[in-house]
Design an enzyme around this catalytic site. Structure first.
Site, PDB file in Angstrom:
ATOM      1  CG  HIS A  81      -0.522 -15.479   7.670  1.00 18.40           C
ATOM      2  ND1 HIS A  81      -0.821 -15.597   6.326  1.00 18.40           N
ATOM      3  CD2 HIS A  81      -1.583 -14.847   8.231  1.00 18.40           C
ATOM      4  CE1 HIS A  81      -1.997 -15.064   6.082  1.00 18.40           C
ATOM      5  NE2 HIS A  81      -2.485 -14.609   7.221  1.00 18.40           N
ATOM      6  CG  ASN A 154      -5.084 -13.326   2.902  1.00 21.22           C
ATOM      7  OD1 ASN A 154      -4.014 -13.668   3.399  1.00 21.22           O
ATOM      8  ND2 ASN A 154      -6.171 -13.093   3.625  1.00 21.22           N
ATOM      9  CE1 TYR A 364      -2.906  -8.830  10.837  1.00 20.05           C
ATOM     10  CE2 TYR A 364      -0.911  -9.149   9.564  1.00 20.05           C
ATOM     11  CZ  TYR A 364      -2.247  -9.411   9.767  1.00 20.05           C
ATOM     12  OH  TYR A 364      -2.918 -10.242   8.924  1.00 20.05           O
TER      13      TYR A 364
END
Length: 510
Positions: A81, A154, A364
């Protein structure tokens, strides 16, 4: 943090001033140029030397500071990303969902919450083109009164794999080969062929929606299953859907190749310019809701990220509207340094046993700590806007001294913040022995059924384009066994799907 002032910017909607309360903006741009420490700069055109034509002196603080800052203007790009664009906006509640969740930002119809949404491609690096065949990230931050809630999804409702332990391997196949330095069809199809759970997502990716025409013309999905819990402690499992109000628009492979060559920034430019002209994109927000008791005996594992919940089982219900109405002032500060973590929950919302989600709860946040720094949450785009962060975390890179001389331990008797005693989400029952377990088996768990269902929903023209897109890529594989294994997975999804794909690949491979 109070404002020093504000630069004049185009009017970008009624919420254009909201972020100003959280960003210090320099307005004195007419005074003398200074160093970072505020000293006036006498000469910004010539470095200091030992005589005319002599060597440059290290005592030239302005030169050293400029070069050193320039060398550090970029932080490590995201592994995935990396290529993205973002905008601020507003989420407005349109339906009463208090019987399902006690989340404060969902507590009443008409309530509005400031948001920041980052779109992205997955596999490409920071300098790649927007118009490529790749999933699109849809990462949404709600600045709620109970702290920030991040929903990381997404533009597809499913994903390639169902367990986070496979994620590094999967991404390695999509990135550059360690020998050739390029993405290799052998690596991609070897992994997908050996991971039949990817068949559903690959069918999405190589279908018409694999290359959105813009970020405004695609749906978003939370993809994972999440927990909602209400004031009475009842638990529900939910899936989020963001349906574009601009309509779905896609690019063909040929159109995308032309767009990527002529304007690599096509999607980012489209989003920015739409907001600048007041054409604010909107999405209708829906959720599917499953009572917790249904999960154990549902026909397939409801926490499997490679599966969708059929709408006839759990019809989506509208809960709100999302509007994007303000562009970032600075792409690096607000898009590149923005961070999102699925572990950022608020009271009334929590995780599910989804094994991909469970891995992302750690990964993350860890990526942000490495890439941006341990105090990334202190940056204006990342810190709470409608609440105040009260922690005992101190010091570290870029620490801003916000705690002054307050005590840095808990419990304490000096009036420091204390625990509430009420968890954000409800506990889930567990049993059995620890071990490297596969997910529990349900009656209709299968890697191919939903891929076949998606194929059969397509029109003849859509099927033809899907076959063409897949065949072109599989035909690049150097080994027949890898190509054939990949084709067999699609044949298991639908006999016609596999038959047509095999013929198309054979025609291209001669």
């Amino acid at each position: 943090m109070s404002n020093v002032g504000s630069n004049p910017v185009p009017d970008q909607g009624q919420n254009a001033s909201t972020q100003e309360a959280h960003v210090t903006v320099q307005d004195d741009i007419t005074g003398p140029l200074t160093t970072e420490s505020g000293a006036p700069v006498a000469d910004n055109q010539n470095s200091e030397t030992a005589g005319v034509g002599g060597p440059v002196l290290i005592q030239d603080q302005h030169l050293i500071e400029k070069l050193a800052h320039f060398n550090r203007e970029r932080i490590p790009e995201r592994i995935v990303h990396a290529r993205g664009a973002g905008a601020y906006g507003t989420f407005t509640v349109t339906a009463d969902v208090t019987k399902y969740t006690r989340a404060a930002f969902l507590s009443e119809v008409g309530k509005q919450t400031e948001t920041f949404l980052r779109f992205s491609t997955v596999a490409g690096n920071l300098g790649s083109a927007d118009a490529v065949r790749d999933p699109r990230g849809f990462a949404l931050k709600f600045y709620t009164e109970d702290g920030n809630y991040d929903l990381v999804g997404n533009n597809t409702p499913v994903f390639f794999i169902k367990d986070a332990i496979k994620f590094p391997d999967f991404i390695h196949t999509q990135k550059r080969d360690p020998y050739t330095g390029s993405q290799e069809a052998d690596n991609v199809w070897d992994f997908w062929g050996l991971s039949p759970e990817a068949t559903h997502q690959v069918t999405w990716l190589f279908g018409d929606r694999g290359i959105p025409a813009s970020y405004r013309h695609m749906n978003g999905y939370g993809s994972h299953t999440y927990q909602w819990n209400n004031a009475a402690g009842e638990v529900f499992w939910v899936k989020y859907h963001f349906k574009t109000d601009q309509g779905i628009k896609n690019l063909t492979t040929a159109e995308a190749a032309e767009t990527a060559g002529l304007d690599p920034d096509s999607h980012q430019r489209d989003l920015r310019e739409a907001i600048e002209r007041g054409d604010f994109p909107t999405w209708t927000v829906q959720v599917q809701i499953m009572p917790a008791a249904d999960a154990a005996n549902y026909r397939f594992n409801p926490f499997d990220l490679t599966k969708v919940w059929p709408h006839e089982d759990y019809p989506p219900i509208e809960i709100g509207k999302l509007e994007l109405n303000r562009n970032p002032r600075n792409i690096f500060a607000e898009v590149e340094q923005s961070i999102f973590s699925p572990a950022h929950f608020v009271p009334g919302i929590g995780p599910s046993p989804d094994k991909m989600l469970q891995g992302r709860l750690f990964a993350y946040g860890d990526a942000h700590r490495y890439r941006v720094g341990i105090n990334a949450d202190h940056l204006p785009v990342n810190r709470p806007h409608a609440a105040e962060a009260r922690t005992y975390g101190r010091d570290g890179f870029l620490y801003d001294g916000r705690h002054a001389g307050a005590k840095n331990y808990e419990p304490n008797s000096f009036g420091g913040p204390a625990e509430t005693g009420r968890a954000l989400w409800q506990p889930s029952p567990v049993s059995g022995r620890t071990g490297d377990h596969e997910a529990p088996s349900h009656a209709e768990d299968d890697d191919f059924v939903q891929a076949g269902n998606l194929y059969r929903l397509m029109s003849d023209d859509e099927k033809e384009r899907l076959i063409e897109n897949l065949a072109r890529f599989i035909a690049k594989v150097s080994r027949d066994d890898i190509a054939q294994r990949a084709i067999e997975n699609f044949r298991k999804a639908d006999a016609d799907y596999g038959k047509r794909l095999e013929a198309a690949v054979q025609a291209l491979r001669g």
